[in-house]
Every structure is written in structure tokens, then in C-alpha cells.
Scaffold this motif. Structure first.
Motif, mmCIF file in Angstrom:
data_model
loop_
_atom_site.group_PDB
_atom_site.id
_atom_site.type_symbol
_atom_site.label_atom_id
_atom_site.label_comp_id
_atom_site.label_asym_id
_atom_site.label_seq_id
_atom_site.Cartn_x
_atom_site.Cartn_y
_atom_site.Cartn_z
ATOM 1 N N THR A 244 0.856 -1.182 0.000
ATOM 2 C CA THR A 244 0.000 0.000 0.000
ATOM 3 C C THR A 244 0.894 1.235 0.000
ATOM 4 O OG1 THR A 244 -0.046 0.185 2.416
ATOM 5 C CG2 THR A 244 -1.713 -1.238 1.369
ATOM 6 N N PRO A 245 0.389 2.391 -0.463
ATOM 7 C CA PRO A 245 1.212 3.603 -0.445
ATOM 8 C C PRO A 245 1.786 3.913 0.932
ATOM 9 C CG PRO A 245 -0.738 3.962 -1.781
ATOM 10 C CD PRO A 245 -0.908 2.618 -1.134
ATOM 11 N N ALA A 246 0.975 3.683 1.974
ATOM 12 C CA ALA A 246 1.449 3.971 3.329
ATOM 13 C C ALA A 246 2.607 3.059 3.729
ATOM 14 C CB ALA A 246 0.303 3.826 4.321
ATOM 15 N N ASP A 247 2.536 1.774 3.338
ATOM 16 C CA ASP A 247 3.630 0.847 3.645
ATOM 17 C C ASP A 247 4.847 1.113 2.770
ATOM 18 O OD1 ASP A 247 2.209 -0.437 5.630
ATOM 19 O OD2 ASP A 247 1.375 -1.946 4.265
ATOM 20 N N LEU A 248 4.602 1.523 1.525
ATOM 21 C CA LEU A 248 5.715 1.764 0.595
ATOM 22 C C LEU A 248 6.654 2.833 1.121
ATOM 23 C CD1 LEU A 248 7.079 1.367 -2.192
ATOM 24 C CD2 LEU A 248 5.524 3.142 -3.068
ATOM 25 N N VAL A 249 6.110 3.927 1.619
ATOM 26 C CA VAL A 249 6.967 5.035 2.053
ATOM 27 C C VAL A 249 7.759 4.688 3.311
ATOM 28 C CG1 VAL A 249 5.461 6.750 0.981
ATOM 29 C CG2 VAL A 249 5.119 6.154 3.386
ATOM 30 N N ARG A 250 7.408 3.561 3.963
ATOM 31 C CA ARG A 250 8.163 3.129 5.142
ATOM 32 C C ARG A 250 9.140 2.004 4.811
ATOM 33 N NH1 ARG A 250 3.005 3.934 7.735
ATOM 34 N NH2 ARG A 250 2.513 1.722 7.488
ATOM 35 N N ASP A 251 9.233 1.621 3.531
ATOM 36 C CA ASP A 251 10.155 0.569 3.115
ATOM 37 C C ASP A 251 11.585 1.035 3.357
ATOM 38 O OD1 ASP A 251 12.018 -0.875 1.331
ATOM 39 O OD2 ASP A 251 10.225 -1.882 0.602
ATOM 40 N N PRO A 252 12.371 0.320 4.187
ATOM 41 C CA PRO A 252 13.730 0.789 4.505
ATOM 42 C C PRO A 252 14.654 0.831 3.296
ATOM 43 C CG PRO A 252 13.332 -1.428 5.378
ATOM 44 C CD PRO A 252 12.021 -0.905 4.919
ATOM 45 N N ASP A 253 14.470 -0.089 2.348
ATOM 46 C CA ASP A 253 15.309 -0.067 1.139
ATOM 47 C C ASP A 253 14.996 1.158 0.282
ATOM 48 O OD1 ASP A 253 16.486 -2.469 1.889
ATOM 49 O OD2 ASP A 253 15.005 -3.668 0.802
ATOM 50 N N LEU A 254 13.730 1.494 0.189
ATOM 51 C CA LEU A 254 13.335 2.678 -0.572
ATOM 52 C C LEU A 254 13.864 3.945 0.106
ATOM 53 C CD1 LEU A 254 11.594 3.730 -2.987
ATOM 54 C CD2 LEU A 254 9.754 4.034 -1.334
ATOM 55 N N GLU A 255 13.762 3.966 1.428
ATOM 56 C CA GLU A 255 14.278 5.120 2.162
ATOM 57 C C GLU A 255 15.780 5.288 1.937
ATOM 58 O OE1 GLU A 255 14.697 6.735 6.765
ATOM 59 O OE2 GLU A 255 13.186 5.218 6.277
ATOM 60 N N THR A 256 16.503 4.176 1.859
ATOM 61 C CA THR A 256 17.945 4.236 1.592
ATOM 62 C C THR A 256 18.213 4.853 0.229
ATOM 63 O OG1 THR A 256 18.371 2.314 2.992
ATOM 64 C CG2 THR A 256 20.042 2.859 1.338
ATOM 65 N N GLU A 257 17.398 4.473 -0.778
ATOM 66 C CA GLU A 257 17.564 5.033 -2.120
ATOM 67 C C GLU A 257 17.355 6.548 -2.110
ATOM 68 O OE1 GLU A 257 18.527 3.814 -4.929
ATOM 69 O OE2 GLU A 257 18.570 1.667 -4.519
ATOM 70 N N VAL A 258 16.296 6.996 -1.453
ATOM 71 C CA VAL A 258 16.010 8.427 -1.404
ATOM 72 C C VAL A 258 17.088 9.155 -0.614
ATOM 73 C CG1 VAL A 258 14.364 10.180 -0.647
ATOM 74 C CG2 VAL A 258 13.540 8.061 -1.697
ATOM 75 N N ARG A 259 17.600 8.514 0.442
ATOM 76 C CA ARG A 259 18.669 9.134 1.227
ATOM 77 C C ARG A 259 19.910 9.376 0.360
ATOM 78 N NH1 ARG A 259 18.767 9.887 6.326
ATOM 79 N NH2 ARG A 259 17.116 8.351 6.683
ATOM 80 N N ARG A 260 20.172 8.447 -0.554
ATOM 81 C CA ARG A 260 21.308 8.643 -1.465
ATOM 82 C C ARG A 260 21.112 9.907 -2.300
ATOM 83 N NH1 ARG A 260 21.462 2.404 -3.531
ATOM 84 N NH2 ARG A 260 22.694 1.531 -1.799
ATOM 85 N N ALA A 261 19.878 10.139 -2.740
ATOM 86 C CA ALA A 261 19.590 11.339 -3.522
ATOM 87 C C ALA A 261 19.808 12.596 -2.690
ATOM 88 C CB ALA A 261 18.152 11.292 -4.037
ATOM 89 N N VAL A 262 19.405 12.552 -1.432
ATOM 90 C CA VAL A 262 19.575 13.695 -0.540
ATOM 91 C C VAL A 262 21.061 13.950 -0.266
ATOM 92 C CG1 VAL A 262 19.158 14.529 1.803
ATOM 93 C CG2 VAL A 262 17.300 13.464 0.502
ATOM 94 N N VAL A 263 21.818 12.879 -0.027
ATOM 95 C CA VAL A 263 23.258 13.024 0.213
ATOM 96 C C VAL A 263 23.937 13.639 -1.008
ATOM 97 C CG1 VAL A 263 25.410 11.747 0.560
ATOM 98 C CG2 VAL A 263 23.392 11.172 1.922
ATOM 99 N N ALA A 264 23.540 13.206 -2.204
ATOM 100 C CA ALA A 264 24.107 13.760 -3.432
ATOM 101 C C ALA A 264 23.790 15.248 -3.552
ATOM 102 C CB ALA A 264 23.572 13.011 -4.649
#
Length: 607
Positions: free
Chosen positions: A535-555
């Protein structure tokens, strides 16, 4: 450098208006193909200059027969399609002023524009648009006529004007002068109620004639071929309007496509096969990300990424050679580039129709690396910059010396000045006349012929402009640090999983961000990892997805100091949309509206 002036190539027109080109071209070369028109069966039909003139003339006669008069303002609410161009030139033929309306506009937005512009007639595409205007028509006492395209409005008007003498139309056309108002285009309203920019025939003629003179070689895929372009930008936006006028005046075969979705756009690119096109960075990002996802599905991620690196290095070396700072690509790099041209780059070009070798990009900033990739892949993207108030492009990269990551030099006839506070000021014959019915806003924007853009920028030693942000969007943290959010947001958006990014932090202790996801990219990401669709609510809490977005923020944080960096972020379950009032029709973020809509999420970023 604080100021750069580019000498003019085209002189300001002394007589005539935009519609004259339609009649002049038909007289000079009546059988030349000037437009492509897509039929209901999906096939493209050629339209000659004589056929288009006859259609414009017939429609102009119908407009006069139905009461449209010289100087009247007539609204067009429609997607990008052949009939918009037909109506534009018919209205300009009789000296009317066109008021473009985004087809997604709300009833209140439509009311404001039609009321403010004192519109007397309107053309809409279908019943939904007619109902939108109908819901506010009781507050529009000047609106006398409403025509609907899918109710055969063109044929109806043609019948209405059948008995009118051609000379009546030509008398109106000859009365149009360069100083006559051609259109009133309303701004997107990111910072308040939309303002009507008054643009004359001279504004557009100088703008497009300059672009044609300076960039005409890039309209072709190879020397001597017929130039053609597929227009898919909204014609309610000044950029799309400039493309339309330039194509007609420059005798470039013009096709229309009403959708920016890849599923509809890519087949028409393949069928129409343009030699060049004009787009926003979003389109180039979509093409690149789709190509990479395809390579990943085929198990060829490694070779594709290597091809990207080679393309970037090759274009970077070619850029250095053009500016005299390097020898150009090495022999080894040339050999690698030649290999990948057959394996990868040709396939990327094929998705854009196969003939495209040049493109122009505007509307927002384009990442330097993305520009280098496309150049290395055989499609040079000339990034430019402009506003509705400057009749579209005020700067653009020159064909022979493109500096990727900048918006180029002032177009010929234009001066760019950087004010003491870093604001970009523009001067030239394409600068608008002012805002309709708003002298206060006009005085704030125009200063002795200079247009204060509201954008912040810098000129390098060669006069190339880089846009760094918007004056009104500068954030000031509670610690007193000024932060321009644009470059941070653009870099976070470079990640293929990210759709949108809004940086916050005004009057708060540090900078944070709200991030939305690209649904198509997420589906691919999940499939490649054999993950079920949550579900969208579960997706945004996916730790692997969060890691991907964190890479974008670090960049993104590598671009700024620690005090300006994004400390934390929140992934949202849904994108910001125009329907919810969070985007303008040109897809710009409405910052205040988003912060209000997601007030709880923003508050949670500052425990």
C-alpha cells in the motif's frame, strides 16, 4: 561579469502582424507542406501552405460574421492540437487578441482570466470545458459567443462566413501593426493571482525571427533535409506559443500532440519523425529513465551505465575543445563512443523518432550531466531561459559553443544584467508591455525598459547565465542562514525514483524536505527486487526505498555547505498535483499551498 549584451541579428518589424506569414508563404510556395495533421484513424496528413491559408481565411470570415471585431479579446481553452494554431492565426488575421487558458484550469481561475481580460468570445475543446465556463457565465456579462471544437465549431464558423468577401478580412489584416496586441497570457500564479502579460505582434516577431536566424541550422537532422517539429508543449504557455509561431514563420513543418505521457507521445514521435523538438527537462529525464529501466529489465545495466559514462566524458571533452580548454576526446574514447553509438545511443535516438539530432529545453533547469549524456548520445540539447514577460527565450546556448549546466548567453538583441542583489534583469524588443489592468505590478517589474525577472543568477566570464533560484523562494532559517531551495530540489529529483521534492526550513532551525515518488519507476524498482506491491502507506516506510532516497539527498547536499544541507526528509504517499491545487498548470510547485496541505508532515520534521 555583471552584464552581457548580444548584438541583434533581426531588426524590429516596422509593418504587419503575425498572420501575414500565412498569406505570404501561400503566395510564394503554395504546395509546400507546412503542417502535419493527425486524423481520427491515427495517420498523419500533410497540409500545404495554400490549404492552411484557405482554412485560416475561412475561419477568419466566420469569426467576423459572428461578431468578433478588431481588438476584441477571445479565449482559447484547449489542449495542444491543430485547431488551436488555426484559431490563433485566424484571430490574428482579424486583429483580435488571444487569451490562452490552460485546459485544466478551475472554474474560478477561468472566471478571473475571462473577467480580467474582458473576453467577448471563447473557443473550448469539449463539453467539460464548456461546462466550466458555463458555471461562471452569469458573472461574465461581456461573453457573447462560445464555440466547441468537438461540436464541429470550425465547420460552423466556416459556413457562417461563406458569403463574406475576402477583402473584408484583408482590410482587418492590413490594419494590424507590430504594436498591436497579439495575446494576453496569464502567469501561472505561483505567488498569487495570475497576471495578464500583454504581448504585441512585434514582441513575438522579434523573438521568433531572432531564434530562426541564430538557431535555424539546428532545425535539421542533416544538411538539406526538411525541418519538422512535433509540438507537445501546452499552447497556453508562452514557450509552446513561441514554437508554434516560429514554425509558421520559419517554414518548419509543424505537428501537434496533446499529451506528455510517454504512452501517447512516443508513438507519435516515431510516426511523425521530427528533425528537432522543444521540451522541458522532464521529457528528457523520462526518456533517459525509460532507457535505463529497459536495460535493467534486459540484464544490461552494467553496459548501459558504461555507455552513459562514455557519453558524458565524450561530450565533456567536446565542450572543452569548443572553449579552447582541452584537445577533445582521445582516440580510445572515440572508439568506445563509436561502439556504444550502435549498441545504445542509436536506440535512445530511435525513441525520439530516429531523426532528432538537436533539441531545445526550457521551463526549468536541466542537470548538466543529463545534458552531457544526450549530447554524447547524438542529441544536443540547447538549454535556454525566459519568462512569459520576455516572450519566451531571453537566453539560450549557442549551437557552436554549448556550455552544459547553464542557460546560455543572451539571445541576439538582448542584454542580461545582474543586479546588486543577484536578480536577473533583461532588456530587449521581446520584453512585454506590462500587466493588463495592473499598473502597480507593471511598475514593480519594469524599470526604464528593464524587466526585473525575480530570478537569481550569475554570469560567467563568457556571458553564460546560470539561474540559482527565485528571490521570493529564498528560505531563511532561524539561525539566519539564507538557502536557495532550487538547486537542492533539482539534484534530489535527479534520482529516478523521485518525482518531486520540496525543500522547507523558513524560520526553522534547519533545512528539510518533502519527497514524492515516480509511480512508474517504483513499479520497476519493486519488480526488479521481487517485492510485492505494498500500500502507499507501507511503501513510504520501506527501509530499502528510504535508503535510495537518502542517497539522492546526500548527493544534493554535496552542492551546499553543512548549514544549507537537508538534515532530514519525509517520503509522501502521493504526488503533488494540479487537481489538488499544489501545482501550477506549468507544473511548478505552489510552495505555500503544499506546506499548508502537509502541515503535519512538515511539523514532524522538526520534533
Amino acid at each position: 561579469m555583471r552584464e552581457f549584451t548580444n548584438p541583434p541579428l533581426a531588426s524590429a518589424p516596422r509593418v504587419g502582424g503575425l498572420a501575414d506569414a500565412v498569406f505570404d508563404h501561400a503566395l510564394e510556395d503554395p504546395v509546400r507542406v507546412v503542417l502535419g495533421r493527425k486524423g481520427a484513424d491515427g495517420t498523419w496528413r500533410d497540409v500545404t501552405s495554400a490549404e492552411f491559408r484557405d482554412e485560416v481565411l475561412a475561419l477568419a470570415k466566420g469569426l467576423l460574421a459572428r461578431g468578433v471585431r478588431f481588438g476584441d479579446r477571445v479565449a482559447i481553452m484547449c489542449r495542444t492540437r491543430y485547431e488551436w494554431t488555426l484559431f490563433d492565426f485566424a484571430l490574428w488575421t482579424v486583429g483580435a487578441q488571444v487569451v490562452p487558458v490552460y485546459p485544466t484550469s478551475s472554474a474560478e481561475q477561468v472566471f478571473w482570466m475571462l473577467h480580467d481580460a474582458e473576453v467577448t468570445a471563447a473557443m473550448v475543446e469539449h463539453e467539460d470545458h464548456a461546462m466550466t465556463i458555463g458555471s461562471v457565465v452569469d458573472r461574465l456579462p461581456l461573453l457573447r459567443c462560445l464555440w466547441q471544437l468537438d461540436e464541429d465549431a470550425v465547420r460552423e464558423l466556416g459556413e457562417a462566413g461563406r458569403d463574406l468577401d475576402d477583402e473584408v478580412v484583408h482590410r482587418h489584416r492590413r490594419a494590424v501593426t507590430p504594436d498591436s496586441v497579439a495575446t494576453v497570457i496569464y502567469t501561472s500564479g505561483t505567488t498569487g493571482r495570475p497576471k495578464g502579460c500583454v504581448l504585441t505582434h512585434a514582441n513575438f516577431m522579434f523573438e521568433v525571427d531572432t531564434v530562426i536566424r541564430r538557431w535555424e541550422p539546428v532545425f535539421h537532422s542533416k544538411r538539406g533535409d526538411e525541418a519538422s517539429t512535433l509540438l507537445f508543449l501546452p499552447l497556453a504557455h508562452v514557450f509552446g506559443r513561441m514554437v508554434q509561431v516560429a514554425a509558421v514563420r520559419g517554414r518548419v513543418k509543424l505537428g501537434h500532440q496533446p499529451s506528455l505521457s510517454a504512452a501517447e507521445l512516443l508513438p507519435d514521435l516515431a510516426a511523425f519523425r521530427p528533425t528537432f523538438f522543444l521540451a522541458v527537462p522532464y521529457i528528457f529525464e523520462k526518456v533517459f529513465n525509460a532507457a535505463r529501466r529497459k536495460a535493467e529489465r534486459e540484464g544490461r545495466t552494467g553496459p548501459f551505465d558504461k555507455a552513459v559514462e562514455v557519453a558524458v566524458k565524450y561530450a565533456d571533452a567536446m565542450e572543452a575543445k569548443a572553449f579552447g580548454t582541452g584537445p577533445g576526446p582521445s582516440t580510445a574514447l572515440r572508439m568506445q563512443h563509436q561502439l556504444f553509438d550502435k549498441l545504445v545511443y542509436a536506440k535512445v535516438r530511435e525513441t525520439m523518432g530516429g531523426r532528432v539530432r538537436h533539441a531545445m529545453s526550457g521551463g526549468s533547469g536541466m542537470d548538466r550531466r543529463l545534458g552531457l549524456f544526450f549530447a554524447g548520445a547524438g542529441v544536443t540539447v540547447f538549454e535556454g531561459y525566459g519568462l512569459t514577460e520576455s516572450s519566451a527565450a531571453a537566453t539560450a546556448n549557442p549551437p557552436e559553443r554549448t556550455r552544459y549546466g547553464t542557460v546560455g548567453q543572451a539571445v541576439p538583441g538582448t542584454t542580461v544584467h545582474i543586479a546588486d542583489d543577484g536578480e536577473v534583469w533583461l532588456s530587449g524588443p521581446h520584453v512585454f508591455q506590462g500587466y493588463l489592468n495592473d499598473p502597480k505590478a507593471t511598475d514593480a517589474a519594469l524599470h526604464d525598459g528593464w524587466l526585473a525577472t525575480g530570478d537569481l543568477g550569475a554570469l560567467d566570464e563568457d556571458g553564460y547565465l546560470t539561474i540559482t533560484g527565485r528571490k521570493k523562494e529564498i528560505l531563511v532559517t532561524s539561525g539566519g542562514k539564507s538557502v536557495s531551495p532550487a538547486q537542492l530540489e533539482e539534484r534530489v529529483r535527479d534520482h529516478p525514483l523521485v518525482a518531486q521534492c520540496l525543500v522547507v526550513g523558513n524560520d526553522r532551525p534547519y533545512v528539510a524536505a518533502l519527497v514524492t515518488l515516480d509511480a512508474e519507476a517504483v513499479d520497476h524498482w519493486l519488480a526488479m527486487r521481487d517485492k510485492p506491491r505494498p500500500t502507499p502507506a507501507d511503501l513510504v516506510r520501506d527501509p530499502d526505498l528510504e535508503t535510495e532516497v537518502r542517497r539522492a539527498v546526500v548527493a544534493a547536499n554535496t552542492l551546499v555547505s553543512q548549514a544549507e544541507s537537508i538534515r532530514t526528509f519525509r517520503i509522501l504517499a502521493h504526488q503533488f498535483t494540479e487537481e489538488h491545487g499544489l501545482l501550477t498548470p506549468s507544473l511548478k510547485l505552489k510552495r505555500k499551498a503544499i506546506e499548508q496541505a502537509y502541515a503535519d508532515e512538515v511539523a514532524a520534521l522538526y520534533p
